[in-house]
Design a protein around this motif. Structure first.
Motif, PDB file in Angstrom:
ATOM      1  N   GLY A 131       0.825  -1.213   0.000  1.00 12.15           N
ATOM      2  CA  GLY A 131       0.000   0.000   0.000  1.00 12.15           C
ATOM      3  C   GLY A 131       0.850   1.250   0.000  1.00 12.15           C
ATOM      4  N   LEU A 132       0.235   2.345  -0.412  1.00  7.68           N
ATOM      5  CA  LEU A 132       0.898   3.651  -0.438  1.00  7.68           C
ATOM      6  C   LEU A 132       0.107   4.601   0.448  1.00  7.68           C
ATOM      7  CD1 LEU A 132       1.527   3.931  -4.280  1.00  7.68           C
ATOM      8  CD2 LEU A 132       3.238   3.433  -2.511  1.00  7.68           C
ATOM      9  N   PRO A 133       0.804   5.428   1.253  1.00  7.78           N
ATOM     10  CA  PRO A 133       0.070   6.388   2.083  1.00  7.78           C
ATOM     11  C   PRO A 133      -0.734   7.334   1.199  1.00  7.78           C
ATOM     12  CG  PRO A 133       2.463   6.712   2.259  1.00  7.78           C
ATOM     13  CD  PRO A 133       2.255   5.541   1.371  1.00  7.78           C
ATOM     14  N   VAL A 134      -1.955   7.633   1.622  1.00  6.95           N
ATOM     15  CA  VAL A 134      -2.797   8.547   0.856  1.00  6.95           C
ATOM     16  C   VAL A 134      -2.209   9.947   0.979  1.00  6.95           C
ATOM     17  CG1 VAL A 134      -5.112   9.562   0.767  1.00  6.95           C
ATOM     18  CG2 VAL A 134      -4.834   7.129   1.241  1.00  6.95           C
ATOM     19  N   SER A 135      -2.074  10.648  -0.156  1.00  6.74           N
ATOM     20  CA  SER A 135      -1.446  11.972  -0.081  1.00  6.74           C
ATOM     21  C   SER A 135      -2.428  13.122  -0.307  1.00  6.74           C
ATOM     22  CB  SER A 135      -0.280  12.055  -1.069  1.00  6.74           C
ATOM     23  OG  SER A 135      -0.739  11.785  -2.367  1.00  6.74           O
ATOM     24  N   ARG A 153      -6.181  11.852   7.092  1.00 10.64           N
ATOM     25  CA  ARG A 153      -5.580  10.780   6.298  1.00 10.64           C
ATOM     26  C   ARG A 153      -4.513  10.046   7.093  1.00 10.64           C
ATOM     27  NH1 ARG A 153      -3.328  15.430   2.734  1.00 10.64           N
ATOM     28  NH2 ARG A 153      -1.454  15.856   3.904  1.00 10.64           N
ATOM     29  N   GLU A 154      -4.394  10.409   8.354  1.00  9.20           N
ATOM     30  CA  GLU A 154      -3.465   9.736   9.255  1.00  9.20           C
ATOM     31  C   GLU A 154      -3.714   8.226   9.247  1.00  9.20           C
ATOM     32  OE1 GLU A 154      -1.820  11.536  12.307  1.00  9.20           O
ATOM     33  OE2 GLU A 154      -0.793   9.625  12.660  1.00  9.20           O
ATOM     34  N   GLY A 155      -2.703   7.462   8.892  1.00 11.47           N
ATOM     35  CA  GLY A 155      -2.818   6.001   8.926  1.00 11.47           C
ATOM     36  C   GLY A 155      -3.616   5.402   7.777  1.00 11.47           C
ATOM     37  N   LEU A 156      -3.984   6.223   6.774  1.00 12.30           N
ATOM     38  CA  LEU A 156      -4.754   5.673   5.645  1.00 12.30           C
ATOM     39  C   LEU A 156      -3.828   5.331   4.470  1.00 12.30           C
ATOM     40  CD1 LEU A 156      -8.045   7.778   5.443  1.00 12.30           C
ATOM     41  CD2 LEU A 156      -7.636   5.567   6.520  1.00 12.30           C
ATOM     42  N   TYR A 157      -4.042   4.174   3.905  1.00 12.35           N
ATOM     43  CA  TYR A 157      -3.243   3.696   2.776  1.00 12.35           C
ATOM     44  C   TYR A 157      -4.136   3.255   1.635  1.00 12.35           C
ATOM     45  CZ  TYR A 157       0.886   3.618   5.740  1.00 12.35           C
ATOM     46  OH  TYR A 157       1.927   3.987   6.548  1.00 12.35           O
ATOM     47  N   ALA A 158      -3.689   3.488   0.407  1.00 15.76           N
ATOM     48  CA  ALA A 158      -4.355   2.945  -0.778  1.00 15.76           C
ATOM     49  C   ALA A 158      -3.661   1.614  -1.085  1.00 15.76           C
ATOM     50  CB  ALA A 158      -4.208   3.909  -1.945  1.00 15.76           C
ATOM     51  N   VAL A 159      -4.457   0.557  -1.169  1.00 16.43           N
ATOM     52  CA  VAL A 159      -3.904  -0.790  -1.224  1.00 16.43           C
ATOM     53  C   VAL A 159      -3.890  -1.330  -2.652  1.00 16.43           C
ATOM     54  CG1 VAL A 159      -4.434  -3.146  -0.492  1.00 16.43           C
ATOM     55  CG2 VAL A 159      -4.283  -1.322   1.181  1.00 16.43           C
ATOM     56  N   GLN A 160      -2.854  -2.111  -2.950  1.00 15.35           N
ATOM     57  CA  GLN A 160      -2.640  -2.645  -4.301  1.00 15.35           C
ATOM     58  C   GLN A 160      -2.613  -4.181  -4.264  1.00 15.35           C
ATOM     59  OE1 GLN A 160       1.229  -0.688  -4.492  1.00 15.35           O
ATOM     60  NE2 GLN A 160       0.384   0.949  -5.781  1.00 15.35           N
ATOM     61  N   THR A 161      -2.275  -4.782  -5.355  1.00 21.73           N
ATOM     62  CA  THR A 161      -1.900  -6.203  -5.395  1.00 21.73           C
ATOM     63  C   THR A 161      -0.485  -6.246  -5.975  1.00 21.73           C
ATOM     64  OG1 THR A 161      -2.582  -6.829  -7.649  1.00 21.73           O
ATOM     65  CG2 THR A 161      -4.301  -6.811  -5.948  1.00 21.73           C
ATOM     66  N   PRO A 162       0.299  -7.301  -5.782  1.00 28.65           N
ATOM     67  CA  PRO A 162      -0.039  -8.633  -5.282  1.00 28.65           C
ATOM     68  C   PRO A 162      -0.271  -8.674  -3.771  1.00 28.65           C
ATOM     69  CG  PRO A 162       2.331  -8.469  -5.612  1.00 28.65           C
ATOM     70  CD  PRO A 162       1.735  -7.201  -6.155  1.00 28.65           C
ATOM     71  N   GLN A 163      -1.202  -9.546  -3.351  1.00 28.59           N
ATOM     72  CA  GLN A 163      -1.474  -9.779  -1.942  1.00 28.59           C
ATOM     73  C   GLN A 163      -1.183 -11.250  -1.659  1.00 28.59           C
ATOM     74  OE1 GLN A 163      -5.501  -8.425  -1.126  1.00 28.59           O
ATOM     75  NE2 GLN A 163      -4.939  -6.289  -1.544  1.00 28.59           N
TER      76      GLN A 163
END
Ligand code: CTP
Ligand code: MG
Length: 218
Positions: A131-135, A153-163
């Motif tokens: 994941g990448l931190p939301v900016s 947005r503290e502690g929020l991430y946009a999540v990707q794959t591979p998982q």
């Protein structure tokens, strides 16, 4: 270590005649790039391709053309992403230890990120996601467009794959239910998921602009 490459979506937002997995990325079908990269990865032993219904044959031909020796099975996907994951999981043998699920719509998967999601599984985690931190600033918005609140947005991430997941945990969690990502299924079943560093280049192809951007990165 088994990889499930989910490629069964219709690609409605891309809006082509054929499914997104067969949209052209440079001169190849989009599916070719992630398939070759998973096949080349030393982490992965075998791959299940989940193709759009009716596109199993072209997917198998593509895997043969690319010489993907690890492509073990190709099955048709279902109506939702979770259904497609379940169709792929049905092809993974009972003795598999780790299942890695990847979106074909994210062609630029790398060995580094595969390593990052697999590593936490030996430290007692049930799964790991990049994941990448939301900016951007986040707003909660009502249906009429009115801003209700600004969300931290503290502690929020946009999540990707591979998982990556422990196969036994994932199989139990994925048996039913629906989630926009696989980790959501494991979380709902009480599993422990670790977030690891993602990669900007794991951009998901949604529109033709994304295809052009990824083609330029290749
Ligand atoms: N996917 C799938 N089966 C589905 C839906 C999605 O295998 N029923 C896969 C897609 O092929 C893609 C990934 O899940 O690799 C992420 O889905 P998304 O980006 O939403 O792709 P599409 O559903 O194809 O696109 P759209 O939502 O625009 O129709
Ligand atoms: Mg979709």
């Amino acid at each position: 270590m088994w990889a499930i490459l989910v490629a069964a979506g219709r690609g409605e937002r891309l809006g082509l005649d054929q499914p997104k997995a067969f949209a052209k990325l440079n001169d190849e079908p989009l599916l070719a790039e992630p398939l070759r990269r998973l096949d080349d990865s030393d982490w992965i032993d075998a791959i299940v391709i989940v193709a759009p219904p009716g596109w199993e044959e072209p997917a198998i031909l593509l895997a043969e053309e690319l010489g993907c020796a690890k492509a073990n099975a190709c099955v048709a996907g279902g109506a939702t992403r979770s259904d497609s994951v379940r169709a792929g999981l049905a092809e993974v043998p009972a003795d598999a230890l780790v299942v890695l699920v990847h979106d074909a719509a994210r062609p630029l998967v790398s060995d580094e990120v595969i390593g990052r999601v697999i590593e936490p599984l030996s430290d007692g985690w049930d799964g790991a996601v990049p994941g990448l931190p939301v900016s951007d600033t986040l707003k909660l918005v009502a249906p009429d467009g009115g801003v209700v609140d600004t969300v931290s947005r503290e502690g929020l991430y946009a999540v990707q794959t591979p998982q990556a997941f422990r196969a036994d945990v994932f199989r139990a969690a994925a048996a039913a239910g629906d989630a926009t990502d696989c980790a959501g299924l494991v979380e709902a079943a009480g599993g422990r998921i670790k977030l690891v560093g993602g990669d900007e280049r794991l951009l998901k192809v949604t529109t033709s602009d994304d295809l052009a951007k990824i083609a330029a990165w290749l």
